[in-house]
Write a protein that holds these residues in place. Structure first.
Motif, PDB file in Angstrom:
ATOM      1  N   ILE A  47      45.893   2.879  24.949  1.00 29.51           N
ATOM      2  CA  ILE A  47      46.062   1.439  24.716  1.00 29.51           C
ATOM      3  C   ILE A  47      47.438   1.157  24.136  1.00 29.51           C
ATOM      4  N   VAL A  48      47.808   1.886  23.088  1.00 28.10           N
ATOM      5  CA  VAL A  48      49.078   1.635  22.402  1.00 28.10           C
ATOM      6  C   VAL A  48      50.270   1.936  23.316  1.00 28.10           C
ATOM      7  N   SER A  49      50.129   2.908  24.207  1.00 30.38           N
ATOM      8  CA  SER A  49      51.225   3.259  25.115  1.00 30.38           C
ATOM      9  C   SER A  49      51.246   2.397  26.382  1.00 30.38           C
ATOM     10  N   ASN A  50      50.374   1.419  26.446  1.00 24.35           N
ATOM     11  CA  ASN A  50      50.260   0.503  27.595  1.00 24.35           C
ATOM     12  C   ASN A  50      49.761   1.172  28.867  1.00 24.35           C
ATOM     13  N   SER A  51      49.164   2.341  28.763  1.00 22.92           N
ATOM     14  CA  SER A  51      48.540   2.956  29.931  1.00 22.92           C
ATOM     15  C   SER A  51      47.281   2.184  30.311  1.00 22.92           C
ATOM     16  N   LEU A  52      46.671   1.550  29.325  1.00 26.33           N
ATOM     17  CA  LEU A  52      45.556   0.631  29.557  1.00 26.33           C
ATOM     18  C   LEU A  52      46.040  -0.758  29.172  1.00 26.33           C
ATOM     19  N   ALA A  53      45.976  -1.677  30.088  1.00 26.98           N
ATOM     20  CA  ALA A  53      46.482  -3.033  29.866  1.00 26.98           C
ATOM     21  C   ALA A  53      45.441  -3.903  29.178  1.00 26.98           C
ATOM     22  N   PRO A  54      45.899  -4.957  28.480  1.00 25.03           N
ATOM     23  CA  PRO A  54      44.954  -5.900  27.880  1.00 25.03           C
ATOM     24  C   PRO A  54      43.999  -6.466  28.935  1.00 25.03           C
ATOM     25  N   ASP A  55      42.751  -6.592  28.553  1.00 29.57           N
ATOM     26  CA  ASP A  55      41.672  -7.107  29.402  1.00 29.57           C
ATOM     27  C   ASP A  55      41.282  -6.152  30.538  1.00 29.57           C
ATOM     28  N   GLU A  56      41.852  -4.943  30.546  1.00 28.09           N
ATOM     29  CA  GLU A  56      41.466  -3.960  31.569  1.00 28.09           C
ATOM     30  C   GLU A  56      40.116  -3.361  31.205  1.00 28.09           C
ATOM     31  N   GLY A  98      39.060  -3.271  16.548  1.00 27.42           N
ATOM     32  CA  GLY A  98      39.810  -4.292  17.264  1.00 27.42           C
ATOM     33  C   GLY A  98      40.528  -3.816  18.508  1.00 27.42           C
ATOM     34  N   TYR A  99      40.295  -2.596  18.948  1.00 24.12           N
ATOM     35  CA  TYR A  99      40.948  -2.074  20.149  1.00 24.12           C
ATOM     36  C   TYR A  99      40.229  -2.475  21.425  1.00 24.12           C
ATOM     37  N   LEU A 100      38.926  -2.646  21.340  1.00 24.76           N
ATOM     38  CA  LEU A 100      38.110  -2.987  22.496  1.00 24.76           C
ATOM     39  C   LEU A 100      37.259  -4.213  22.200  1.00 24.76           C
ATOM     40  N   TYR A 101      36.794  -4.842  23.248  1.00 26.51           N
ATOM     41  CA  TYR A 101      35.756  -5.860  23.123  1.00 26.51           C
ATOM     42  C   TYR A 101      34.789  -5.648  24.273  1.00 26.51           C
ATOM     43  N   PHE A 138      36.250  -3.715  27.418  1.00 29.94           N
ATOM     44  CA  PHE A 138      37.594  -4.063  27.872  1.00 29.94           C
ATOM     45  C   PHE A 138      38.594  -3.854  26.737  1.00 29.94           C
ATOM     46  N   VAL A 139      39.864  -3.672  27.107  1.00 31.97           N
ATOM     47  CA  VAL A 139      40.942  -3.496  26.140  1.00 31.97           C
ATOM     48  C   VAL A 139      41.262  -4.858  25.518  1.00 31.97           C
ATOM     49  N   ALA A 140      41.378  -4.882  24.195  1.00 37.81           N
ATOM     50  CA  ALA A 140      41.700  -6.115  23.478  1.00 37.81           C
ATOM     51  C   ALA A 140      43.164  -6.500  23.725  1.00 37.81           C
ATOM     52  N   LYS A 141      43.500  -7.732  23.424  1.00 35.25           N
ATOM     53  CA  LYS A 141      44.871  -8.220  23.575  1.00 35.25           C
ATOM     54  C   LYS A 141      45.812  -7.383  22.719  1.00 35.25           C
ATOM     55  N   ARG A 142      47.019  -7.194  23.193  1.00 35.69           N
ATOM     56  CA  ARG A 142      48.002  -6.315  22.560  1.00 35.69           C
ATOM     57  C   ARG A 142      48.278  -6.672  21.102  1.00 35.69           C
ATOM     58  N   ASN A 143      48.488  -7.945  20.796  1.00 42.77           N
ATOM     59  CA  ASN A 143      48.819  -8.314  19.416  1.00 42.77           C
ATOM     60  C   ASN A 143      47.689  -7.984  18.452  1.00 42.77           C
ATOM     61  N   GLU A 144      46.453  -8.121  18.890  1.00 42.95           N
ATOM     62  CA  GLU A 144      45.317  -7.770  18.032  1.00 42.95           C
ATOM     63  C   GLU A 144      45.258  -6.267  17.806  1.00 42.95           C
ATOM     64  N   VAL A 145      45.520  -5.510  18.867  1.00 50.11           N
ATOM     65  CA  VAL A 145      45.516  -4.051  18.778  1.00 50.11           C
ATOM     66  C   VAL A 145      46.617  -3.575  17.848  1.00 50.11           C
ATOM     67  N   LEU A 146      47.816  -4.109  18.040  1.00 54.18           N
ATOM     68  CA  LEU A 146      48.950  -3.668  17.236  1.00 54.18           C
ATOM     69  C   LEU A 146      48.768  -4.006  15.764  1.00 54.18           C
ATOM     70  N   ASP A 147      48.235  -5.176  15.474  1.00 58.75           N
ATOM     71  CA  ASP A 147      47.999  -5.544  14.075  1.00 58.75           C
ATOM     72  C   ASP A 147      47.019  -4.583  13.413  1.00 58.75           C
TER      73      ASP A 147
END
Length: 134
Positions: free
Chosen positions: A24-33, A63-66, A74-83
């Protein structure tokens, strides 16, 4: 996708969490994927589905998944994950720095190491080869 080390003292569900978190953090999985279902991932890794469920549940709590009932995780939005990850890592950094100070490591040495990490793009040259999991 995720590599497990059965000889590692870290529990399997934590290794799964770490692997998904890295993706997730490396963007290999995109938000909402959509990520693999518990059963799919359990089958591909040949482990108990309860282990996958525990990892997914904790990643959702962090907060990484929903999840959407009937649709999957699914993968959570990037800003939520990063925070969430930033808070977690800063807390870990505080603990490590506190212990290093207790061990009489000089603050200037810590600052120098951090500056070298920043200059090197996050990689500190320790002379050792790092193992890549992905």
């Amino acid at each position: 996708m995720i590599q497990l080390n059965y000889r590692d003292s870290k529990p399997i569900y934590e290794q799964i969490k770490d692997g998904i978190r890295r993706l997730i953090v490396s963007n290999s999985l995109a938000p909402d994927e959509k990520i693999p279902s518990v059963r799919e991932l359990a089958a591909s890794l040949a482990i108990n589905p309860n282990t996958i469920q525990k990892a997914y549940h904790e990643l959702e709590a962090e907060g990484y998944l929903y999840s959407l009932p009937g649709k999957g995780s699914f993968v959570a939005k990037r800003n939520e994950v990063l925070d969430a990850r930033e808070k977690e890592l800063l807390s870990e950094l505080d603990e490590v720095v506190t212990e290093l100070m207790y061990l009489s490591v000089k603050p200037t040495e810590l600052v120098t190491r951090v500056e070298n990490l920043v200059k090197g793009g996050g990689q500190l040259d320790t002379g050792k080869q790092s193992k890549k999991e992905f």
